[in-house]
Motif scaffolding. Structure first.
Motif, PDB file in Angstrom:
ATOM      1  N   ALA A 579       0.846  -1.202   0.000  1.00 52.37           N
ATOM      2  CA  ALA A 579       0.000   0.000   0.000  1.00 52.37           C
ATOM      3  C   ALA A 579       0.884   1.257   0.000  1.00 52.37           C
ATOM      4  CB  ALA A 579      -0.908  -0.004   1.235  1.00 52.37           C
ATOM      5  N   VAL A 580       1.936   1.240   0.819  1.00 53.29           N
ATOM      6  CA  VAL A 580       2.832   2.410   0.888  1.00 53.29           C
ATOM      7  C   VAL A 580       3.500   2.626  -0.473  1.00 53.29           C
ATOM      8  CG1 VAL A 580       4.970   3.307   1.915  1.00 53.29           C
ATOM      9  CG2 VAL A 580       3.263   2.197   3.366  1.00 53.29           C
ATOM     10  N   MET A 581       3.969   1.513  -1.064  1.00 51.17           N
ATOM     11  CA  MET A 581       4.661   1.618  -2.357  1.00 51.17           C
ATOM     12  C   MET A 581       3.707   2.156  -3.423  1.00 51.17           C
ATOM     13  SD  MET A 581       7.783   1.179  -2.912  1.00 51.17           S
ATOM     14  CE  MET A 581       8.006   2.285  -4.292  1.00 51.17           C
ATOM     15  N   ARG A 582       2.438   1.692  -3.365  1.00 48.00           N
ATOM     16  CA  ARG A 582       1.446   2.155  -4.357  1.00 48.00           C
ATOM     17  C   ARG A 582       1.173   3.648  -4.183  1.00 48.00           C
ATOM     18  NH1 ARG A 582      -1.333  -2.794  -4.554  1.00 48.00           N
ATOM     19  NH2 ARG A 582      -2.618  -2.218  -2.787  1.00 48.00           N
ATOM     20  N   ARG A 583       1.079   4.078  -2.905  1.00 44.96           N
ATOM     21  CA  ARG A 583       0.812   5.500  -2.655  1.00 44.96           C
ATOM     22  C   ARG A 583       1.984   6.354  -3.148  1.00 44.96           C
ATOM     23  NH1 ARG A 583      -0.004   5.992   3.339  1.00 44.96           N
ATOM     24  NH2 ARG A 583      -0.186   8.216   2.893  1.00 44.96           N
ATOM     25  N   PHE A 584       3.207   5.848  -2.935  1.00 42.03           N
ATOM     26  CA  PHE A 584       4.384   6.594  -3.405  1.00 42.03           C
ATOM     27  C   PHE A 584       4.388   6.644  -4.935  1.00 42.03           C
ATOM     28  CE2 PHE A 584       9.080   7.013  -4.136  1.00 42.03           C
ATOM     29  CZ  PHE A 584       9.223   8.264  -3.560  1.00 42.03           C
ATOM     30  N   SER A 585       4.119   5.493  -5.558  1.00 39.11           N
ATOM     31  CA  SER A 585       4.086   5.438  -7.034  1.00 39.11           C
ATOM     32  C   SER A 585       3.032   6.391  -7.581  1.00 39.11           C
ATOM     33  CB  SER A 585       3.765   4.025  -7.529  1.00 39.11           C
ATOM     34  OG  SER A 585       4.738   3.129  -7.079  1.00 39.11           O
ATOM     35  N   ALA A 586       1.900   6.486  -6.868  1.00 38.39           N
ATOM     36  CA  ALA A 586       0.794   7.313  -7.363  1.00 38.39           C
ATOM     37  C   ALA A 586       1.006   8.796  -7.053  1.00 38.39           C
ATOM     38  CB  ALA A 586      -0.517   6.843  -6.725  1.00 38.39           C
ATOM     39  N   GLY A 587       2.109   9.124  -6.357  1.00 42.42           N
ATOM     40  CA  GLY A 587       2.390  10.532  -6.063  1.00 42.42           C
ATOM     41  C   GLY A 587       1.663  11.057  -4.848  1.00 42.42           C
ATOM     42  N   GLU A 588       1.109  10.140  -4.010  1.00 38.41           N
ATOM     43  CA  GLU A 588       0.384  10.609  -2.816  1.00 38.41           C
ATOM     44  C   GLU A 588       1.337  10.866  -1.646  1.00 38.41           C
ATOM     45  OE1 GLU A 588      -2.597   7.656  -2.052  1.00 38.41           O
ATOM     46  OE2 GLU A 588      -3.226   7.679  -4.153  1.00 38.41           O
ATOM     47  N   LEU A 589       2.599  10.446  -1.796  1.00 35.40           N
ATOM     48  CA  LEU A 589       3.610  10.733  -0.768  1.00 35.40           C
ATOM     49  C   LEU A 589       4.733  11.520  -1.441  1.00 35.40           C
ATOM     50  CD1 LEU A 589       3.948   7.192   0.898  1.00 35.40           C
ATOM     51  CD2 LEU A 589       2.838   9.198   1.898  1.00 35.40           C
ATOM     52  N   ASP A 590       5.300  12.495  -0.707  1.00 32.97           N
ATOM     53  CA  ASP A 590       6.409  13.278  -1.276  1.00 32.97           C
ATOM     54  C   ASP A 590       7.751  12.606  -1.013  1.00 32.97           C
ATOM     55  OD1 ASP A 590       4.660  15.395  -2.023  1.00 32.97           O
ATOM     56  OD2 ASP A 590       4.627  16.042   0.079  1.00 32.97           O
ATOM     57  N   VAL A 591       7.882  12.053   0.209  1.00 33.19           N
ATOM     58  CA  VAL A 591       9.178  11.501   0.631  1.00 33.19           C
ATOM     59  C   VAL A 591       8.952  10.108   1.210  1.00 33.19           C
ATOM     60  CG1 VAL A 591      11.161  11.818   2.172  1.00 33.19           C
ATOM     61  CG2 VAL A 591      10.029  13.820   1.199  1.00 33.19           C
ATOM     62  N   LEU A 592       9.784   9.160   0.779  1.00 35.06           N
ATOM     63  CA  LEU A 592       9.694   7.797   1.322  1.00 35.06           C
ATOM     64  C   LEU A 592      10.976   7.529   2.106  1.00 35.06           C
ATOM     65  CD1 LEU A 592       7.987   5.236   1.382  1.00 35.06           C
ATOM     66  CD2 LEU A 592       9.239   4.424  -0.615  1.00 35.06           C
ATOM     67  N   VAL A 593      10.840   7.330   3.436  1.00 37.20           N
ATOM     68  CA  VAL A 593      11.999   6.996   4.273  1.00 37.20           C
ATOM     69  C   VAL A 593      12.021   5.473   4.395  1.00 37.20           C
ATOM     70  CG1 VAL A 593      13.130   7.354   6.492  1.00 37.20           C
ATOM     71  CG2 VAL A 593      11.680   9.154   5.541  1.00 37.20           C
ATOM     72  N   ALA A 594      13.112   4.840   3.925  1.00 27.38           N
ATOM     73  CA  ALA A 594      13.082   3.379   3.784  1.00 27.38           C
ATOM     74  C   ALA A 594      14.426   2.762   4.119  1.00 27.38           C
ATOM     75  CB  ALA A 594      12.717   3.023   2.334  1.00 27.38           C
ATOM     76  N   THR A 595      14.395   1.448   4.357  1.00 27.27           N
ATOM     77  CA  THR A 595      15.643   0.682   4.435  1.00 27.27           C
ATOM     78  C   THR A 595      15.982   0.264   3.008  1.00 27.27           C
ATOM     79  OG1 THR A 595      14.362  -1.313   4.746  1.00 27.27           O
ATOM     80  CG2 THR A 595      15.187  -0.240   6.742  1.00 27.27           C
ATOM     81  N   THR A 596      16.914  -0.670   2.865  1.00 26.16           N
ATOM     82  CA  THR A 596      17.329  -1.059   1.513  1.00 26.16           C
ATOM     83  C   THR A 596      16.296  -1.944   0.824  1.00 26.16           C
ATOM     84  OG1 THR A 596      18.525  -2.883   2.479  1.00 26.16           O
ATOM     85  CG2 THR A 596      19.782  -0.918   1.986  1.00 26.16           C
ATOM     86  N   VAL A 597      15.082  -2.093   1.387  1.00 29.45           N
ATOM     87  CA  VAL A 597      14.070  -2.872   0.638  1.00 29.45           C
ATOM     88  C   VAL A 597      13.823  -2.244  -0.727  1.00 29.45           C
ATOM     89  CG1 VAL A 597      12.806  -3.921   2.559  1.00 29.45           C
ATOM     90  CG2 VAL A 597      12.146  -1.661   1.778  1.00 29.45           C
ATOM     91  N   ILE A 598      14.167  -0.963  -0.876  1.00 28.76           N
ATOM     92  CA  ILE A 598      13.937  -0.328  -2.189  1.00 28.76           C
ATOM     93  C   ILE A 598      15.108  -0.554  -3.131  1.00 28.76           C
ATOM     94  CG2 ILE A 598      12.489   1.497  -1.221  1.00 28.76           C
ATOM     95  CD1 ILE A 598      15.069   3.293  -1.793  1.00 28.76           C
ATOM     96  N   GLU A 599      16.153  -1.256  -2.636  1.00 24.84           N
ATOM     97  CA  GLU A 599      17.391  -1.365  -3.426  1.00 24.84           C
ATOM     98  C   GLU A 599      17.148  -2.005  -4.776  1.00 24.84           C
ATOM     99  OE1 GLU A 599      21.490  -4.014  -3.116  1.00 24.84           O
ATOM    100  OE2 GLU A 599      20.149  -3.884  -1.413  1.00 24.84           O
ATOM    101  N   VAL A 600      16.305  -3.024  -4.794  1.00 22.55           N
ATOM    102  CA  VAL A 600      16.185  -3.815  -6.015  1.00 22.55           C
ATOM    103  C   VAL A 600      14.840  -3.580  -6.687  1.00 22.55           C
ATOM    104  CG1 VAL A 600      16.213  -6.137  -6.920  1.00 22.55           C
ATOM    105  CG2 VAL A 600      17.662  -5.570  -5.000  1.00 22.55           C
ATOM    106  N   GLY A 601      14.873  -3.057  -7.874  1.00 19.07           N
ATOM    107  CA  GLY A 601      13.693  -3.114  -8.743  1.00 19.07           C
ATOM    108  C   GLY A 601      12.542  -2.167  -8.514  1.00 19.07           C
TER     109      GLY A 601
END
Length: 746
Positions: A579-601
């Motif tokens: 859900a968080v990733m979808r909201r970020f993709s859709a532009g509903e979040l400005d900043v995503l604070v994350a661990t390296t789960v975003i590293e790949v793909g």
């Protein structure tokens, strides 16, 4: 030795080579000591003083040693003061072993072990253990110092002549290499540097040749396996897909696709490694290979390391295919197939439907996580397995998936970690390699800068301003942290700040804790919690997602829409990862604070800036991977590497290298040269790690390439190695059962 160094036999000990040699007259360079590592140094005592504290009840011995290049402080406490106080008088020469730490911004060894070295003139010493002109310094541990290992080696060296020589005589003589027993004597007890060089040349050949023989046998065995040739229909699904592509494939994509299609058309299984920079279009190449197999009547499975990535692949593949992915539904396109997703967190009903589609063949393509590997998953006709980010999977997992085909399926392994050619030959020697090194049109360059938060706090303030500017321009940002932050470890640290955690500590530790509390302000977050957590080491714990997100929301990024993403969140649900990733993709979040789960793909073209906190705690290739998440659209990308490390540190040099180039292959060379090879091989394939003690994968490119040729010729002429019993024995030693299984499973 078995417990701490993995040495179980006399052979293991003979192959535990000195890391380097200290010359009698020369002393190890203290100026270049690595932090947090166990070191052995040879130096002379310059100064020794005893300090008392706690009204004279506590004692501390501080010894300064020097080697001409630099000085180093040794510290002994309490009852441990008496013996060194007596032994370590100014002018004394000794070997010292311990872990390098920092106190008051100076390097020190606390309670090092030491061995006094007599002066050259001492006749007793000339006849003793240290008789050679070069002192061997062995890879050691806190429990086993280098000189203890040296004494153990002395005890077993007389049995070196019994060592079996794995190199065929013709090869050894043709290349002018030493016999193995002589090489072992010269590596452990050399009389000159020439001895060391000759021994190293020989022992490198052993390692390269035995390993390449193991890989050549794997390739030979694979070539004997049967597989179903998969040739795409001339006007089937692949043709329909290609006709709809809104862009042309890069030359690299076309070339690699041809290599893959040629492999798929043979009657033995393809084993191919596809290397490509982040964003070079690997997924497109893999998708076309999967479509070709579906065209030929088979099924394809793609194994992704995380649920976030599996969902992302599923989304992007169904989007790219459009109604060609709607097989089995009403009004599907003519050549359409089913594309399904299988993850561990799916509901029972959805899962049952996917399993049914796979076993009936209704679904031609399945994308999934480890859930694909479970026994209940059965395929109608599995023809191709694509593994994304190979280094995240155990071999057992890949093997389990491959065993689901009636005959071995073709295998395509993808990685975005660029691997220099020799490492690919060493680590993935049983795979043919394809490289994608062009970026598709429309990709933007990424500017990378180091932000020294401790030295120049205003740089960090400017970094957050840049984030606000990008958001104001309609873009989005990532902030990456090394830790999640809900761990209990912060509790002890909090105690240090309030004084609770320091009860009974020495005044030195208290002072250090107070100092660390002052210092923790560097990057501006978690100063309260983290202060003094590692008081004596003067290092705070890594910054955490939850603390940083809170700090940003209350501070420099107040008013922006900030989301949090980390590995411990549930995959589904209103606040889940997806859900968080979808909201970020859709532009509903400005900043995503994350661990390296975003590293790949993770693919959000609108994200243009990434701030990596405590960047020095990530590896070079990991930083490069993370950076590839920005600049995926038409706007230029910006990556800011925030660190508290001082300018002269190796960590800063590493970050500087990442900032200086976008070429992943160049960076992977830097990475390899900075780290010990074992780490690289250890990360990539646990099975190869402990076998390389002498071979340096980057420097010894020539030896590896030649050894591969020699090994391939030997195996082609004699696959069972009947004529080479000593080589067979060496292979058995290199490939104990666990490693044999490892290579077996490819």
């Amino acid at each position: 030795m078995a417990e701490h160094l993995g040495l179980h036999t006399v052979g293991d000990l003979l192959h535990h080579y000195p890391r380097r040699y200290a010359e009698r007259g020369e002393l190890t360079r203290l100026a270049e000591l690595p932090l947090d590592e166990h070191v052995t140094v040879v130096a002379r005592v310059a100064d020794a003083r005893v300090h008392t504290f706690n009204a004279g009840r506590g004692k501390r011995l501080e010894v300064t040693i020097t080697d001409g290049s630099g000085r180093l402080q040794l510290v002994f406490f309490g009852r441990g003061v008496h013996k060194p106080q007596h032994d370590l008088l100014p002018g004394t020469r000794a070997m010292f072993a311990g872990k390098v730490s920092v106190f008051n911004r100076k390097l020190q060894l606390a309670h090092p072990a030491y061995e006094l070295l007599a002066e050259e003139s001492d006749a007793h010493e000339a006849a003793g253990t240290w008789a050679s002109s070069l002192l061997p310094i062995y890879p050691a541990t806190a429990k086993l110092e280098s000189w203890k290992i040296a004494k153990a080696v002395d005890a077993v060296l007389p049995s070196a002549p019994e060592a079996l020589d794995p190199l065929p005589d013709a090869l050894r003589e043709g290349r002018g290499l030493l016999p193995l027993p002589e090489a072992l004597l010269k590596i452990h007890r050399p009389h000159s540097k020439a001895d060391v060089d000759a021994a190293r040349d020989r022992l490198k050949w052993d390692e390269a040749f035995v390993l390449q023989t193991a890989l050549a046998r794997r390739r030979h065995a694979d070539a004997q396996l049967p597989a179903v040739p998969r040739r795409p229909a001339s006007d089937g699904l692949l043709t329909a897909f290609d006709a709809r592509l809104p862009f042309t494939l890069t030359e690299g994509q076309q070339k690699v696709s041809r290599e893959i299609f040629d492999d798929l058309a043979t009657d033995h299984p393809m084993h191919r490694l596809l290397q490509g920079e982040v964003g070079s279009g690997k997924t497109m190449v893999a998708l076309r290979a999967m479509l070709a197999v579906v065209d030929a009547g088979g099924q394809a499975a793609m194994l992704a390391p995380t649920e976030v990535l599996a969902q992302q692949h599923h989304r992007s593949i169904t989007e790219m295919m459009g109604d060609l992915a709607s097989g089995g539904t009403l009004g599907a396109a003519e050549h359409a197939t089913g594309v399904v997703l299988l993850t561990g967190s799916m509901g029972a009903a959805a899962r049952r439907k996917v399993l049914l589609d796979l076993v009936t063949g209704e679904a031609g393509i399945v994308i999934g996580t480890h859930a694909l590997i479970e026994d209940v998953v059965k395929f109608h006709d599995l023809g191709l397995v694509v593994v994304d980010e190979q280094h995240r999977f155990g071999v057992e997992q890949r093997d389990a998936l491959r065993s689901k085909g009636a005959q071995p399926p073709h295998l395509l392994v993808m990685t975005a970690t660029p691997i220099p050619r020799t490492v690919a030959m060493t680590v993935f020697g049983d795979l043919e390699t394809s490289v994608l090194d062009q970026l598709p049109a429309g990709r933007s360059p990424i500017a990378t800068h180091v932000v020294p938060a401790q030295d120049k706090p205003h740089f960090l303030a400017r970094a957050w301003e840049r984030v606000r500017e990008e958001v104001a321009a309609g873009h989005q940002a990532y902030v990456v942290c090394p830790r999640i932050g809900d761990e209990e470890e912060a509790a002890g640290a909090r105690g240090a700040k309030t004084g609770k955690g320091v009860k009974g500590a020495s005044s030195r530790t208290k002072a250090a804790a107070a100092k660390a509390a002052d210092d923790a302000g560097g990057t501006g977050f978690g100063a309260d919690e983290d202060a003094g957590a590692d008081a004596a080491g003067d290092k705070r714990p890594p910054l955490a997602v939850l603390d940083v997100a809170r700090g940003l929301a209350e501070g420099p990024l107040a008013g922006l829409r900030i989301g949090v993403l980390h590995g411990r969140m549930a995959p589904d649900g209103p606040d889940g990862k997806d859900a968080v990733m979808r909201r970020f993709s859709a532009g509903e979040l400005d900043v995503l604070v994350a661990t390296t789960v975003i590293e790949v793909g993770v693919n959000v073209p609108n994200a243009t800036v990434m701030v990596i906190m405590d960047a020095d705690r990530f590896g070079v290739s990991q930083l490069h991977q993370l950076r590839g998440r920005v600049g995926r659209g038409s706007a230029a990308g910006l990556c800011l590497l925030v660190t508290d490390m001082p300018e002269a540190s190796p960590a800063r040099a590493r970050l500087g290298a990442v900032a200086a180039t976008l070429d992943g292959f160049e960076l992977s060379r830097v990475d390899l040269e900075q780290r010990r090879e074992g780490d690289v091989l250890g990360q990539a394939q646990s099975g190869v790690r402990s076998s390389l003690r002498m071979l340096a994968v980057i420097e010894d490119e020539q030896i590896i390439a030649e050894a591969r040729e020699e090994a391939t010729a030997v195996v082609a002429a004699d696959p069972g190695l009947e004529a080479h019993p000593a080589l067979r024995t060496a292979l058995d030693a290199l490939l104990d059962e666990e490693r044999e299984r490892y290579l077996e499973k490819g």
